[in-house]
Design an enzyme around this catalytic site. Structure first.
Site, PDB file in Angstrom:
ATOM      1  N   LYS A 286     -63.766  48.801 -71.555  1.00 56.04           N
ATOM      2  CA  LYS A 286     -62.897  49.940 -71.267  1.00 56.04           C
ATOM      3  C   LYS A 286     -63.491  50.883 -70.209  1.00 56.04           C
ATOM      4  CE  LYS A 286     -60.497  50.034 -75.757  1.00 56.04           C
ATOM      5  NZ  LYS A 286     -60.330  50.801 -77.021  1.00 56.04           N
TER       6      LYS A 286
ATOM      7  N   TYR B 187     -50.387  48.564 -74.961  1.00 55.08           N
ATOM      8  CA  TYR B 187     -50.584  49.289 -76.222  1.00 55.08           C
ATOM      9  C   TYR B 187     -49.251  49.711 -76.859  1.00 55.08           C
ATOM     10  CZ  TYR B 187     -55.725  49.661 -76.288  1.00 55.08           C
ATOM     11  OH  TYR B 187     -57.073  49.399 -76.397  1.00 55.08           O
TER      12      TYR B 187
ATOM     13  N   THR C 291     -63.733  51.075 -85.021  1.00 52.19           N
ATOM     14  CA  THR C 291     -63.059  51.815 -83.948  1.00 52.19           C
ATOM     15  C   THR C 291     -63.810  53.091 -83.596  1.00 52.19           C
ATOM     16  OG1 THR C 291     -60.961  50.991 -84.840  1.00 52.19           O
ATOM     17  CG2 THR C 291     -60.832  52.809 -83.263  1.00 52.19           C
TER      18      THR C 291
ATOM     19  N   HIS D 201     -62.264  46.651 -76.282  1.00 49.29           N
ATOM     20  CA  HIS D 201     -61.085  46.246 -77.057  1.00 49.29           C
ATOM     21  C   HIS D 201     -61.225  44.784 -77.409  1.00 49.29           C
ATOM     22  CE1 HIS D 201     -56.980  45.175 -78.160  1.00 49.29           C
ATOM     23  NE2 HIS D 201     -57.149  44.129 -77.373  1.00 49.29           N
TER      24      HIS D 201
ATOM     25  N   GLU E 113     -51.999  38.878 -75.784  1.00 52.12           N
ATOM     26  CA  GLU E 113     -52.850  39.689 -74.907  1.00 52.12           C
ATOM     27  C   GLU E 113     -53.495  38.855 -73.799  1.00 52.12           C
ATOM     28  OE1 GLU E 113     -53.781  43.098 -78.308  1.00 52.12           O
ATOM     29  OE2 GLU E 113     -55.434  41.842 -77.594  1.00 52.12           O
TER      30      GLU E 113
HETATM   31  P1  RTP Z   1     -58.666  48.158 -79.875  1.00 54.94           P
HETATM   32  O1  RTP Z   1     -57.206  47.852 -80.196  1.00 54.94           O
HETATM   33  O2  RTP Z   1     -58.817  48.924 -78.585  1.00 54.94           O
HETATM   34  O3  RTP Z   1     -59.523  46.918 -79.932  1.00 54.94           O
HETATM   35  O4  RTP Z   1     -59.257  49.115 -81.005  1.00 54.94           O
HETATM   36  P2  RTP Z   1     -59.051  49.059 -82.570  1.00 54.94           P
HETATM   37  O5  RTP Z   1     -58.178  47.889 -82.927  1.00 54.94           O
HETATM   38  O6  RTP Z   1     -60.389  49.167 -83.182  1.00 54.94           O
HETATM   39  O7  RTP Z   1     -58.261  50.419 -82.814  1.00 54.94           O
HETATM   40  P3  RTP Z   1     -56.683  50.722 -82.753  1.00 54.94           P
HETATM   41  O8  RTP Z   1     -56.314  51.396 -84.018  1.00 54.94           O
HETATM   42  O9  RTP Z   1     -55.923  49.495 -82.342  1.00 54.94           O
HETATM   43  O10 RTP Z   1     -56.598  51.808 -81.609  1.00 54.94           O
HETATM   44  C1  RTP Z   1     -56.533  51.431 -80.247  1.00 54.94           C
HETATM   45  C2  RTP Z   1     -57.403  52.346 -79.435  1.00 54.94           C
HETATM   46  O11 RTP Z   1     -56.827  53.640 -79.400  1.00 54.94           O
HETATM   47  C3  RTP Z   1     -57.874  54.612 -79.309  1.00 54.94           C
HETATM   48  N1  RTP Z   1     -57.763  55.506 -80.472  1.00 54.94           N
HETATM   49  N2  RTP Z   1     -57.769  56.806 -80.357  1.00 54.94           N
HETATM   50  N3  RTP Z   1     -57.661  59.566 -80.864  1.00 54.94           N
HETATM   51  C4  RTP Z   1     -57.613  58.729 -81.880  1.00 54.94           C
HETATM   52  O12 RTP Z   1     -57.529  59.084 -83.042  1.00 54.94           O
HETATM   53  C5  RTP Z   1     -57.656  57.304 -81.582  1.00 54.94           C
HETATM   54  N4  RTP Z   1     -57.571  56.328 -82.473  1.00 54.94           N
HETATM   55  C6  RTP Z   1     -57.640  55.188 -81.759  1.00 54.94           C
HETATM   56  C7  RTP Z   1     -59.193  53.858 -79.303  1.00 54.94           C
HETATM   57  O13 RTP Z   1     -59.582  53.643 -77.949  1.00 54.94           O
HETATM   58  C8  RTP Z   1     -58.806  52.573 -79.995  1.00 54.94           C
HETATM   59  O14 RTP Z   1     -59.706  51.540 -79.703  1.00 54.94           O
HETATM   60 MG    MG Z   2     -56.320  47.462 -82.011  1.00 57.03          MG
END
Ligand code: RTP
Ligand code: MG
Length: 140
Positions: free
Chosen positions: A11, A51, A93, A117, A128
């Site tokens: 990222k 996303y 995350t 990611h 993806e």
């Molecule tokens: P990713 O999809 O990027 O692999 O990450 P992940 O599954 O661990 O987390 P996900 O819930 O899918 O969230 C996607 C990305 O959104 C950002 N995020 N920001 N501000 C917030 O509360 C928040 N929560 C998530 C993070 O960059 C996360 O990886």
């Molecule tokens: Mg995710």
């Protein structure tokens, strides 16, 4: 165990801090093979599409702004149990909750700027990879 493909993004926060090589080393040291890779700078529509599953979430706007704030490195990874294996290698995350030895524990800054990611299941992995790569951009 089945050989799978998964999709990875290094990222913008990590690319900006010069961490591409460090993260790719963690990926290849884990045994995952890189089948395709490129550096891109996503536009807004591309990031919103990628996303789209999060579009109702309160952080969606910020997430898209972040993902287009600079270049990223997208790759297609392959290996035994690659999807789960790469999720484990990334860590939680929120980097503050990520296990020692994971990419996010080593390099993540906060819950948004979490350096990488990885696809979260077989269906998303397929979608993806296809979102960013044509078949002729993958080796083997
Ligand atoms: P990713 O999809 O990027 O692999 O990450 P992940 O599954 O661990 O987390 P996900 O819930 O899918 O969230 C996607 C990305 O959104 C950002 N995020 N920001 N501000 C917030 O509360 C928040 N929560 C998530 C993070 O960059 C996360 O990886
Ligand atoms: Mg995710």
């Amino acid at each position: 165990m089945a050989i799978e493909k998964t999709f990875s993004i290094i990222k913008p926060d990590a690319v900006k801090r010069g961490l591409i090589a460090e993260i790719l080393k963690m990926i290849t040291d884990s045994g995952l093979k890189i089948k395709g890779m490129k550096m891109i700078h996503m536009d807004r529509a591309q990031a919103e599409g990628f996303y789209a599953v999060h579009k109702e979430r309160p952080f969606f706007g910020e997430l898209v702004d972040y993902m287009i704030s600079g270049p990223v490195v997208v790759s297609c990874l392959e290996g035994e149990n690659a999807i789960e294996k790469y999720r484990v290698l990334m860590g939680a995350t929120n980097p503050a909750q990520a296990a020692p030895g994971t990419i996010r524990a080593a390099y993540g800054l906060d819950i948004q700027n979490n350096s990488c990611h990885g696809s979260d299941g077989p269906d998303t992995a397929k979608t993806e990879v296809a979102y960013f790569f044509n078949d002729d951009e993958l080796v083997g």
